[in-house]
Design an enzyme around this catalytic site. Sequence first.
Site, PDB file in Angstrom:
ATOM      1  N   GLY A 157      -5.495   0.850 -13.290  1.00 27.99           N
ATOM      2  CA  GLY A 157      -6.713   0.469 -12.575  1.00 27.99           C
ATOM      3  C   GLY A 157      -7.929   0.868 -13.382  1.00 27.99           C
ATOM      4  O   GLY A 157      -8.173   0.340 -14.473  1.00 27.99           O
ATOM      5  N   ILE A 158      -8.641   1.852 -12.861  1.00 31.75           N
ATOM      6  CA  ILE A 158      -9.882   2.327 -13.475  1.00 31.75           C
ATOM      7  C   ILE A 158      -9.635   2.816 -14.914  1.00 31.75           C
ATOM      8  O   ILE A 158     -10.539   2.751 -15.753  1.00 31.75           O
ATOM      9  CB  ILE A 158     -10.479   3.466 -12.600  1.00 31.75           C
ATOM     10  CG1 ILE A 158     -10.757   2.943 -11.179  1.00 31.75           C
ATOM     11  CG2 ILE A 158     -11.750   4.042 -13.208  1.00 31.75           C
ATOM     12  CD1 ILE A 158     -10.800   4.028 -10.108  1.00 31.75           C
ATOM     13  N   ASP A 172       0.849  -1.186   0.000  1.00 31.59           N
ATOM     14  CA  ASP A 172       0.000   0.000   0.000  1.00 31.59           C
ATOM     15  C   ASP A 172       0.890   1.243   0.000  1.00 31.59           C
ATOM     16  O   ASP A 172       1.662   1.454   0.937  1.00 31.59           O
ATOM     17  CB  ASP A 172      -0.862  -0.061   1.274  1.00 31.59           C
ATOM     18  CG  ASP A 172      -1.789   1.116   1.427  1.00 31.59           C
ATOM     19  OD1 ASP A 172      -1.702   2.086   0.644  1.00 31.59           O
ATOM     20  OD2 ASP A 172      -2.611   1.072   2.357  1.00 31.59           O
ATOM     21  N   ILE A 173       0.763   2.059  -1.020  1.00 35.95           N
ATOM     22  CA  ILE A 173       1.652   3.221  -1.176  1.00 35.95           C
ATOM     23  C   ILE A 173       1.459   4.245  -0.052  1.00 35.95           C
ATOM     24  O   ILE A 173       2.383   4.998   0.263  1.00 35.95           O
ATOM     25  CB  ILE A 173       1.475   3.857  -2.574  1.00 35.95           C
ATOM     26  CG1 ILE A 173       2.696   4.707  -2.933  1.00 35.95           C
ATOM     27  CG2 ILE A 173       0.184   4.672  -2.670  1.00 35.95           C
ATOM     28  CD1 ILE A 173       2.774   5.081  -4.412  1.00 35.95           C
ATOM     29  N   ASN A 204      -7.108  12.334 -10.962  1.00 34.90           N
ATOM     30  CA  ASN A 204      -7.816  12.678 -12.193  1.00 34.90           C
ATOM     31  C   ASN A 204      -7.727  14.190 -12.377  1.00 34.90           C
ATOM     32  O   ASN A 204      -7.287  14.899 -11.478  1.00 34.90           O
ATOM     33  CB  ASN A 204      -9.262  12.161 -12.183  1.00 34.90           C
ATOM     34  CG  ASN A 204     -10.063  12.748 -11.042  1.00 34.90           C
ATOM     35  OD1 ASN A 204     -10.180  13.960 -10.915  1.00 34.90           O
ATOM     36  ND2 ASN A 204     -10.601  11.880 -10.196  1.00 34.90           N
ATOM     37  N   GLY A 250      -9.810   4.107  -6.173  1.00 31.80           N
ATOM     38  CA  GLY A 250      -8.501   3.475  -6.298  1.00 31.80           C
ATOM     39  C   GLY A 250      -7.469   4.091  -5.380  1.00 31.80           C
ATOM     40  O   GLY A 250      -7.743   4.448  -4.237  1.00 31.80           O
ATOM     41  N   VAL A 251      -6.269   4.251  -5.914  1.00 37.10           N
ATOM     42  CA  VAL A 251      -5.156   4.752  -5.102  1.00 37.10           C
ATOM     43  C   VAL A 251      -5.409   6.208  -4.680  1.00 37.10           C
ATOM     44  O   VAL A 251      -5.027   6.625  -3.576  1.00 37.10           O
ATOM     45  CB  VAL A 251      -3.808   4.562  -5.842  1.00 37.10           C
ATOM     46  CG1 VAL A 251      -3.651   5.482  -7.025  1.00 37.10           C
ATOM     47  CG2 VAL A 251      -2.645   4.701  -4.882  1.00 37.10           C
ATOM     48  N   ASP A 252      -6.089   6.968  -5.508  1.00 39.46           N
ATOM     49  CA  ASP A 252      -6.440   8.358  -5.212  1.00 39.46           C
ATOM     50  C   ASP A 252      -7.280   8.420  -3.929  1.00 39.46           C
ATOM     51  O   ASP A 252      -6.973   9.182  -2.988  1.00 39.46           O
ATOM     52  CB  ASP A 252      -7.235   8.909  -6.410  1.00 39.46           C
ATOM     53  CG  ASP A 252      -7.368  10.422  -6.433  1.00 39.46           C
ATOM     54  OD1 ASP A 252      -6.778  11.082  -5.557  1.00 39.46           O
ATOM     55  OD2 ASP A 252      -8.065  10.925  -7.324  1.00 39.46           O
TER      56      ASP A 252
HETATM   57  P1  ADP Z   1      -6.029   4.902 -12.601  1.00 39.66           P
HETATM   58  O1  ADP Z   1      -7.310   5.682 -12.638  1.00 39.66           O
HETATM   59  O2  ADP Z   1      -4.818   5.742 -12.941  1.00 39.66           O
HETATM   60  O3  ADP Z   1      -6.106   3.630 -13.359  1.00 39.66           O
HETATM   61  P2  ADP Z   1      -6.335   3.462 -10.061  1.00 39.66           P
HETATM   62  O4  ADP Z   1      -6.216   4.027  -8.696  1.00 39.66           O
HETATM   63  O5  ADP Z   1      -7.647   2.911 -10.472  1.00 39.66           O
HETATM   64  O6  ADP Z   1      -5.820   4.624 -11.046  1.00 39.66           O
HETATM   65  O7  ADP Z   1      -5.256   2.322 -10.261  1.00 39.66           O
HETATM   66  C1  ADP Z   1      -3.878   2.548 -10.394  1.00 39.66           C
HETATM   67  C2  ADP Z   1      -3.130   1.427  -9.713  1.00 39.66           C
HETATM   68  O8  ADP Z   1      -3.110   1.678  -8.305  1.00 39.66           O
HETATM   69  C3  ADP Z   1      -3.765   0.053  -9.886  1.00 39.66           C
HETATM   70  O9  ADP Z   1      -2.759  -0.854 -10.323  1.00 39.66           O
HETATM   71  C4  ADP Z   1      -4.257  -0.314  -8.486  1.00 39.66           C
HETATM   72  O10 ADP Z   1      -4.106  -1.703  -8.241  1.00 39.66           O
HETATM   73  C5  ADP Z   1      -3.279   0.463  -7.621  1.00 39.66           C
HETATM   74  N1  ADP Z   1      -3.691   0.761  -6.238  1.00 39.66           N
HETATM   75  C6  ADP Z   1      -4.923   0.850  -5.705  1.00 39.66           C
HETATM   76  N2  ADP Z   1      -4.846   1.152  -4.383  1.00 39.66           N
HETATM   77  C7  ADP Z   1      -3.526   1.263  -4.078  1.00 39.66           C
HETATM   78  C8  ADP Z   1      -2.769   1.543  -2.897  1.00 39.66           C
HETATM   79  N3  ADP Z   1      -3.367   1.791  -1.735  1.00 39.66           N
HETATM   80  N4  ADP Z   1      -1.402   1.560  -2.977  1.00 39.66           N
HETATM   81  C9  ADP Z   1      -0.781   1.324  -4.147  1.00 39.66           C
HETATM   82  N5  ADP Z   1      -1.422   1.062  -5.289  1.00 39.66           N
HETATM   83  C10 ADP Z   1      -2.779   1.024  -5.269  1.00 39.66           C
END
Ligand code: ADP
Length: 168
Positions: free
Chosen positions: A121-122, A8-9, A22, A30-32
Site C-alpha cells: 500500500g503506502i 477485510d482482515i 510502522n 491503511g490496514v494499520d
Molecule cells: P504498507 O504501509 O505496509 O504498504 P498499507 O496498509 O498501506 O501498508 O497496505 C498494505 C495492504 O493492505 C494493501 O494491499 C492494502 O490494500 C491492504 N489493506 C488496506 N486495508 C485493509 C483491510 N482492512 N484488510 C486487509 N487489507 C487491507
Amino acid sequence: MITLVQGDITKMKVDAIVNAANSSLLGGGGVDGAIHRAGGPAILEECRQIRARQGGCETGEAVITTGGALPAKKVIHTVGPVWNGGQKGEPELLANCYRNSLQLAVDNGIKTIAFPNISTGIYHFPKPDAASIAIQEVQRFLANDNNLTEVLFVCFDDENYSLYKERL
Ligand code: ADP
C-alpha cells in the site's frame, strides 16, 4: 494449508491477524488504521508498552499484542520495508516480515493466522514481487512446521487478489 480470501482482515476469525505496522507501533493509515479502529484502544495500549520497553519495532521484525475487540485473539505487528528501488534489501526485509511473524505465531501457540499484503500500500512494494515473496516464505515455513494449521492471505484489492490466485 494456505487459503486465499478477498476482504477485510479485521473481520477474520483466526487466532492471529498480522498488521502491516510502522516502526513507531503507534498506528497509521491503511490496514494499520483499520485494525486499530476495529480492535479498540487495548491494542494501542500494548503497543505503547512494547515501545516503552524496546523502542518500537525494526523493519522485518514482529511483535505481538492482544486482538482487543477484534474476532482475532491476537495481532502480530510487523514492519514492512518501504520500497526504495529494490537495491536496499527490500525483498529480504519483506521475507523477514513473513518468517518472523510466522515464528512469533508458533511461539505463542497460534494455529491459524491471516496476513495482509504487507508493504503493497503506502510503502509501494511492487505487488507481483511482494506476492511471490509472501507465498514462497509461507510455503517454506509450512514445509518445516507442524503447528500451524491454516495461513490465510487476505487480499483487499482486486489486483493483489488476482496475483495471489495466479501464483497459488
Ligand atoms: P504498507 O504501509 O505496509 O504498504 P498499507 O496498509 O498501506 O501498508 O497496505 C498494505 C495492504 O493492505 C494493501 O494491499 C492494502 O490494500 C491492504 N489493506 C488496506 N486495508 C485493509 C483491510 N482492512 N484488510 C486487509 N487489507 C487491507
